[in-house]
Design an enzyme around this catalytic site. Sequence first.
Site, mmCIF file in Angstrom:
data_model
loop_
_atom_site.group_PDB
_atom_site.id
_atom_site.type_symbol
_atom_site.label_atom_id
_atom_site.label_comp_id
_atom_site.label_asym_id
_atom_site.label_seq_id
_atom_site.Cartn_x
_atom_site.Cartn_y
_atom_site.Cartn_z
ATOM 1 N N HIS A 134 83.668 -6.045 137.406
ATOM 2 C CA HIS A 134 83.824 -5.470 138.387
ATOM 3 C C HIS A 134 82.991 -5.137 139.558
ATOM 4 O O HIS A 134 82.633 -4.762 140.362
ATOM 5 C CB HIS A 134 84.072 -4.006 137.827
ATOM 6 N N ASP A 150 78.480 -16.180 142.147
ATOM 7 C CA ASP A 150 77.632 -17.070 142.603
ATOM 8 C C ASP A 150 77.705 -18.024 141.529
ATOM 9 O O ASP A 150 77.026 -19.813 141.725
ATOM 10 C CB ASP A 150 76.631 -16.057 143.087
ATOM 11 N N ARG A 198 88.968 -1.032 137.680
ATOM 12 C CA ARG A 198 88.661 -1.995 137.025
ATOM 13 C C ARG A 198 89.753 -2.786 137.617
ATOM 14 O O ARG A 198 89.744 -4.525 136.591
ATOM 15 C CB ARG A 198 89.109 -1.522 135.640
ATOM 16 N N HIS A 228 90.292 -10.649 129.302
ATOM 17 C CA HIS A 228 90.100 -9.423 128.905
ATOM 18 C C HIS A 228 90.494 -8.846 127.543
ATOM 19 O O HIS A 228 91.764 -9.912 128.005
ATOM 20 C CB HIS A 228 90.199 -8.629 130.038
ATOM 21 N N LEU A 229 90.075 -8.524 126.844
ATOM 22 C CA LEU A 229 91.070 -7.992 125.862
ATOM 23 C C LEU A 229 92.220 -6.985 126.042
ATOM 24 O O LEU A 229 93.451 -7.048 126.580
ATOM 25 C CB LEU A 229 90.112 -6.731 124.947
ATOM 26 N N SER A 230 91.506 -6.143 127.155
ATOM 27 C CA SER A 230 92.661 -4.858 128.064
ATOM 28 C C SER A 230 93.088 -5.149 128.578
ATOM 29 O O SER A 230 92.819 -6.461 129.507
ATOM 30 C CB SER A 230 91.696 -3.406 127.938
ATOM 31 N N GLU A 234 88.388 -16.659 133.118
ATOM 32 C CA GLU A 234 88.277 -14.977 132.287
ATOM 33 C C GLU A 234 89.266 -14.815 131.771
ATOM 34 O O GLU A 234 90.185 -14.635 131.999
ATOM 35 C CB GLU A 234 88.302 -14.144 133.975
ATOM 36 N N PRO A 283 78.509 -7.740 128.143
ATOM 37 C CA PRO A 283 77.745 -5.782 128.352
ATOM 38 C C PRO A 283 78.615 -4.925 127.238
ATOM 39 O O PRO A 283 80.414 -5.121 127.278
ATOM 40 C CB PRO A 283 77.890 -5.772 129.195
ATOM 41 N N ASN A 284 78.665 -5.034 125.619
ATOM 42 C CA ASN A 284 78.935 -3.618 125.053
ATOM 43 C C ASN A 284 80.189 -4.769 124.230
ATOM 44 O O ASN A 284 80.405 -4.402 123.543
ATOM 45 C CB ASN A 284 79.467 -2.735 125.811
ATOM 46 N N ALA A 308 81.955 -4.858 131.978
ATOM 47 C CA ALA A 308 81.819 -4.419 133.072
ATOM 48 C C ALA A 308 81.666 -5.078 134.405
ATOM 49 O O ALA A 308 82.135 -4.808 135.204
ATOM 50 C CB ALA A 308 80.818 -3.117 132.749
ATOM 51 N N ARG A 361 83.921 0.214 118.807
ATOM 52 C CA ARG A 361 83.933 0.714 120.504
ATOM 53 C C ARG A 361 85.593 0.942 120.812
ATOM 54 O O ARG A 361 85.973 0.040 121.106
ATOM 55 C CB ARG A 361 83.037 -0.285 121.078
ATOM 56 N N TYR A 372 90.216 -1.538 122.233
ATOM 57 C CA TYR A 372 90.363 -3.056 122.155
ATOM 58 C C TYR A 372 89.770 -3.232 121.228
ATOM 59 O O TYR A 372 89.868 -4.747 120.519
ATOM 60 C CB TYR A 372 87.939 -3.130 122.632
ATOM 61 N N ASN A 427 84.096 -13.318 129.319
ATOM 62 C CA ASN A 427 84.713 -12.112 128.973
ATOM 63 C C ASN A 427 83.503 -11.697 129.594
ATOM 64 O O ASN A 427 82.143 -10.997 129.260
ATOM 65 C CB ASN A 427 84.739 -11.833 127.093
ATOM 66 N N ARG A 444 94.444 -0.534 134.367
ATOM 67 C CA ARG A 444 93.627 0.877 133.579
ATOM 68 C C ARG A 444 92.727 1.178 134.879
ATOM 69 O O ARG A 444 93.597 1.017 136.129
ATOM 70 C CB ARG A 444 92.330 -0.129 132.943
HETATM 71 C C1 DQA Z 1 86.765 -5.956 129.255
HETATM 72 C C2 DQA Z 1 87.834 -5.191 130.730
HETATM 73 C C3 DQA Z 1 85.997 -4.184 131.110
HETATM 74 O O1 DQA Z 1 86.650 -4.059 131.858
HETATM 75 C C4 DQA Z 1 85.306 -3.345 130.313
HETATM 76 O O2 DQA Z 1 83.953 -3.020 130.988
HETATM 77 C C5 DQA Z 1 84.937 -4.028 129.347
HETATM 78 C C6 DQA Z 1 85.717 -4.453 128.360
HETATM 79 C C7 DQA Z 1 87.404 -5.984 128.469
HETATM 80 O O3 DQA Z 1 87.786 -7.124 127.617
HETATM 81 O O4 DQA Z 1 88.654 -5.336 128.315
HETATM 82 O O5 DQA Z 1 83.766 -3.679 128.960
HETATM 83 O O6 DQA Z 1 86.402 -6.982 129.843
#
Ligand code: DQA
Length: 152
Positions: free
Chosen positions: A80, A87, A111, A100-102, A98, A10-11, A77, A18, A23, A74, A107
């Site tokens: 978490h 599953d 997270r 993540h950008l950040s 897995e 998501p997002n 959210a 964003r 990011y 990725n 953080r």
């Molecule tokens: C994220 C880190 C997550 O905590 C956050 O909710 C995201 C992006 C990252 O790529 O850094 O949506 O997965």
Amino acid sequence: MFRIQIIHGPNLNMLGLREPGIYGRQTLESINASLGQEASNLGVALSVFQSNSEGALVDCIQATFGHQDGILINPGAYTHTSVAIRDAIAAVGLPTVEVHLSNIHQRETFRHHSYIAAVAVGQICGFGADSYRLGLHALIKHLEIKHLEKKT
Ligand code: DQA
């Protein structure tokens, strides 16, 4: 040729707009284009999927069974919160990386925990869009090692 499913949660469709301080300014489209380029150089086949819905992400993971060799995800959210995504990964049993950008560990404390990490081969975070490229390389290396082990 290894077949790899890329999954964005998501997002991530809002990347570029964003919270660019966290990011970066690269859009998801441009990240996918770079991954596509990288994949063709490395000789792997990529399928790409993004959704904001947990169920759609679970459906995508389930659909990899018998059709893909590995997953690069990725989960955004849902990292978490989602036992369902964890599953689904465990159910299909495909090597999963897995990303993540950040750096989620630097953080907010909510997270720091990932439901996905325990079912993943490993986690790469904190390198911006490059986390995806590093994750793709790590996944391919892992698949190559597994492939060689099977042969011997
Ligand atoms: C994220 C880190 C997550 O905590 C956050 O909710 C995201 C992006 C990252 O790529 O850094 O949506 O997965």
